[in-house]
Enzyme design. Structure first.
Site, short mmCIF file in Angstrom:
data_model
loop_
_atom_site.label_atom_id
_atom_site.label_comp_id
_atom_site.label_asym_id
_atom_site.label_seq_id
_atom_site.Cartn_x
_atom_site.Cartn_y
_atom_site.Cartn_z
N SER A 130 -52.40 28.38 8.10
CA SER A 130 -53.66 29.14 8.13
C SER A 130 -54.86 28.22 8.18
O SER A 130 -55.89 28.55 8.76
CB SER A 130 -53.78 30.02 6.87
OG SER A 130 -52.77 30.99 6.86
N HIS B 158 -61.23 31.44 5.87
CA HIS B 158 -61.12 32.88 5.60
C HIS B 158 -62.22 33.37 4.66
O HIS B 158 -61.99 34.22 3.79
CB HIS B 158 -59.75 33.22 5.03
CG HIS B 158 -58.61 33.02 6.02
ND1 HIS B 158 -58.41 31.84 6.67
CD2 HIS B 158 -57.63 33.85 6.42
CE1 HIS B 158 -57.35 31.95 7.46
NE2 HIS B 158 -56.86 33.16 7.34
N GLU C 277 -53.80 26.13 -7.18
CA GLU C 277 -55.09 25.58 -6.73
C GLU C 277 -55.79 24.76 -7.80
O GLU C 277 -56.47 23.78 -7.50
CB GLU C 277 -56.00 26.72 -6.25
CG GLU C 277 -55.49 27.45 -5.01
CD GLU C 277 -54.46 28.54 -5.34
OE1 GLU C 277 -54.19 28.79 -6.53
OE2 GLU C 277 -53.92 29.13 -4.38
#
Lengths: 281, 317
Positions: free
Chosen positions: B40, B112, B61
């Site tokens: 992505s 995104h 993360e």
């Protein structure tokens, strides 16, 4: 390496520094600092291969990261007494415009500090990054990290613990200060963490224990053993059994002195139990 | 009026991926880290060509941001890659303490962003990230408008010493800025000269601003268009010089009006020359599922919305 007697003298002096720092500003965290005094002295005076002076990138030397930043009094004292900055600067602990912030930071440029810490749970991740950078740089020095036991309640630790084992970060020794206390009480009462040793082992770490974490010789020997375990494909975890407040009788075995400074009388009692050896700042 | 040509629609995230590929060849200190979104984020090339400098951290993360901070201590320049939501809100305290307050040279690269993520819906469509990041002392915040600019920005931030938030997106959009452009952090790009209204846009809204300027031109209205790719530090001078001529401004961004580019522009104007302003931005709302075009339409983030805002603000002069 200095002989054991000299190191014991330093331990006593560091405990005085801790008490005097927090007393002066009536704030700070003496409990965990006192409990980790032998560990810091062993680390900075015996175990770590350190260069003279300070450079942020730390190439060609062992590095230390303090994850539980609230025990800054012991960190500052040992850094100062290892030559990173003047011992007199301990007088400025927690004062306005000081490099010795309540929690350690790189922001004010204090030599010896490579990351800000205080908000818990971030130190193992930072240490893994530094350890991976060492490997990329073909630098075979080690990364040492200290975490509190209560701190392990933060979820980020377990992301990091999983990563380090899964990626064979074996130039890393993470020590857990196992004093069983946190702000609201014992770790078993606040949030039981079960068998920490089994948890680290289940994640794939090489785990060892130092039962007498406030016996300088035992800490030195134990950490030397930990060092021999590096480079074998697994990150190394040391469970360091300490007593919060060690060295000051009324502060021991309780969470009450986690973040509380002694008053004048209490300071006098604490200092009497830890003789001046190398000169107060 | 200057003419801009779409040389073929491309996604800004591919600009990031290609910029990273370039950096892999030219800067051996650049390392890349990804939290299970390599495809992505278009980081596959870097991963393939420099496996020793690529770190797959898994769906973790917080650990990625901490590790990135640690990597800088050995002189590395880490580029972290995940969606904007997971690059900011999810790891705010890690960025605040281990990166921003610690002054670490980490490049947080976020794809995104905004509603144009599309069908995945509001859980993934962060509209608050610019605000979160610009509030951190020392953080540089960049939101690029097309493929070419994103590629140039990716390469440029490796040379900047300090933490950077680089925001880009998922959909294929017009690619109209020059190939191999010289990307200057903190410097607005002057796209159209005008005297009636200043349109100050960032990210995907820059192309929409150019389309709006054409529509306005047909009505005899001369719109000045500024591409503000760097929201922090903001190019105050470019904005003030423009409103000196036009005396009104429309800001346009794919972000909540609270905390976004618009508010930064408002502050500059309030301090220097109070000026009527209209905000093309989301109105303190979450997004929802839909195609990017449908969502831009529904949430008032396209050329039509900019034209309406321009007419409104001109009337307020």
């Amino acid at each position: 390496m200095a002989d054991l007697q000299q190191l014991e003298a330093l331990v006593s002096q560091v405990r005085r520094d801790i008490l005097r720092q927090v007393h002066k500003v009536n704030s700070g965290h003496p409990g965990g600092s006192l409990g980790c005094t032998e560990f810091f002295v062993a680390l900075y005076k015996v175990l770590m291969d350190r260069k003279d002076g300070f450079s942020m990138d730390g190439k060609g030397e062992d590095l230390f990261f303090l994850s539980n930043g609230h025990i800054s009094p012991v960190f500052y004292s040992v850094l100062a007494r290892s030559g990173y900055f003047p011992v007199e600067e301990l007088n400025t602990f927690r004062l306005l415009n000081s490099r010795l912030q309540g929690h350690p930071t790189t922001h004010e440029g204090l030599p010896g500090v490579r990351i800000a810490s205080g908000s818990l749970g971030q130190g193992i991740s930072v240490s893994i990054g530094a350890a991976q950078a060492k490997k990329l740089n073909n630098d075979d020095h080690l990364i040492y990290t200290l975490c509190g036991d209560g701190e392990l309640q933060e979820g980020q630790n377990w992301e990091a613990i999983m990563y380090a084992a899964g990626n064979k970060v074996d130039n890393l020794i993470v020590t857990i200060d196992l004093n069983g206390q946190q702000i609201d009480g014992s770790t078993d009462n606040v949030l039981p963490m079960g068998n920490i040793k089994a948890k680290f082992e289940a994640f794939g770490w090489d785990v060892m224990e130092i039962e007498a974490g406030n016996n300088l010789e035992a800490v030195i020997d134990g950490m030397k053993t930990a060092k021999t375990k590096t480079g074998n494909g697994k990150p190394v975890c040391v469970l360091l059994h300490t007593i919060m407040g060690h060295g000051v009788d009324f502060m021991m075995h309780t969470h009450a002195w986690h973040g509380k400074a002694p008053n004048d009388e209490q300071l006098a009692v604490g200092l009497a139990q830890n003789p001046e050896t190398l000169g107060d700042y | 009026m200057k003419k801009y040509t779409d040389t073929g629609k491309k996604d800004t995230r591919s600009g990031f991926g290609d910029g990273l590929t370039e950096l892999g060849k030219t800067n051996k200190n650049v390392v890349a880290m990804c939290a299970d979104l390599t495809g992505s984020l278009k980081m596959d090339d870097f991963k393939e060509n420099h496996p020793e400098r690529f770190f797959q951290v898994g769906i973790a993360e917080a650990n990625m941001i901490g590790m990135a901070a640690g990597m800088t201590i050995g002189g590395k320049i880490p580029f972290t890659g995940t969606f904007a939501n997971f690059s900011t809100g999810r790891v705010y305290d890690q960025i605040r303490q281990s990166v921003a307050y610690s002054g670490k040279n980490v490049k947080i690269c976020a794809s995104h962003a905004g509603v144009t993520l599309g069908e995945d819906g509001a859980t993934h469509q962060i509209l608050e990230d610019i605000g979160l990041m610009k509030m951190l002392p020392g953080m540089t915040v960049i939101n690029t408008c097309d493929y070419n600019q994103t590629k140039a920005a990716t390469i440029a931030i490796a040379k900047h010493d300090g933490p950077v938030y680089l925001r880009f997106g998922r959909p294929k959009v017009a690619n109209f800025t020059p190939d191999n452009q010289d990307f200057k952090i903190g410097k607005a790009v002057h796209l159209q000269e005008g005297t009636d209204v200043s349109i100050v846009a960032t990210g995907h809204l820059v192309w929409e601003a150019l389309l709006a300027a054409e529509t306005l031109n047909e009505q005899g209205i001369k719109a000045e268009v500024l591409n503000i790719h760097t929201i922090k530090p903001l190019d105050n001078k470019a904005i003030l010089d423009s409103v000196k001529k036009t005396r009104c401004v429309v800001t346009a961004e794919e972000h909540n009006y609270l905390g976004g580019l618009g508010e930064s522009v408002s502050r500059v104007l309030a301090e220097n020359t109070p000026t009527p302003q209209e905000f093309v931005a989301t109105n303190d709302t979450f997004g929802e599922s839909g195609t990017p075009e449908q969502l831009m339409e529904k949430y008032g983030l396209n050329a039509d919305a900019i034209v309406k805002a321009a007419l409104k603000v001109i009337a307020r002069k």
